[in-house]
Design an enzyme around this catalytic site. Structure first.
Site, PDB file in Angstrom:
ATOM      1  CG  ASP A  16      -1.762  -1.275   1.328  1.00 23.23           C
ATOM      2  OD1 ASP A  16      -1.867  -2.028   0.350  1.00 23.23           O
ATOM      3  OD2 ASP A  16      -2.275  -1.536   2.427  1.00 23.23           O
ATOM      4  CE  LYS A  78      -3.411  -4.621   1.526  1.00 23.32           C
ATOM      5  NZ  LYS A  78      -3.975  -3.882   2.636  1.00 23.32           N
ATOM      6  CB  CYS A 110      -1.818  -2.652   5.878  1.00 24.98           C
ATOM      7  SG  CYS A 110      -3.464  -1.981   5.547  1.00 24.98           S
TER       8      CYS A 110
END
Length: 181
Positions: A16, A78, A110
């Site tokens: 990310d 996701k 995350c």
């Protein structure tokens, strides 16, 4: 030794590192620079890379600088926080990966959940501390400690790259050394 970080038993997961998330992170410029050095080194060493993007419709795509260095890597969208997605799990199992170098954001969400999932799956995780960040430094520091407690190796870019090299006679030694300087 099976427990040693080697190019043939290691992958990198980029978690990310996205356009709208990075500006909100503490010391994001340092993180981006460190991730760039690491990814350049991993590319020289032919270490496979996989990339995730958390809800790209809201957080944007992977930063162009990172996307350029991971252009041959699969990218998975996701919404769950852990990046240990079924697709990633399958690829790691197929390659018999024992070690994952984990970089990205946010450290306490995350990244932490991914470390916990990978650790439960019996995969040794390496987190270069300068390749992750959170909005608040305290959250990053707390998450790094939780990762250590869960068995992850909180390391740094130079250590990880030189562990993969193993020897100054390695054909990529000069290039990797040049990246670190």
């Amino acid at each position: 030794m099976a427990n040693q970080l080697k190019t043939n038993n290691t992958e990198c997961i980029v978690v990310d590192i996205q356009e709208r998330l990075m500006p909100a992170l503490h010391a994001s410029e340092v993180m981006l620079q460190s991730c760039t050095v690491l990814l350049k080194g991993l590319n020289k060493l032919n270490v496979p890379i996989q990339v995730t993007e958390q809800y790209p419709k809201g957080l944007g795509k992977t930063l162009p600088e990172i996307a350029e260095l991971t252009k041959n890597a699969p990218v998975y969208e996701k919404t769950r926080f852990s990046a240990y997605l079924p697709e990633i799990e399958k690829k790691l199992a197929n390659r018999q990966v024992r070690h994952v170098i984990l970089i990205g954001a946010e450290t306490h969400v995350c990244m932490l959940q991914t470390v916990l999932d990978l650790s439960r799956a019996g995969i040794q995780v390496y987190v270069p501390f300068e390749c992750t960040s959170s909005r608040k430094l305290q959250n990053k520091d707390n998450a790094l400690q939780q990762m250590r407690d869960a068995g992850a190796v909180v390391s740094n870019v130079e250590s990880v790259l030189f562990q993969l090299l193993q020897d100054a006679k390695h054909e990529a030694f000069k290039e990797i050394s040049g990246l670190i300087r």
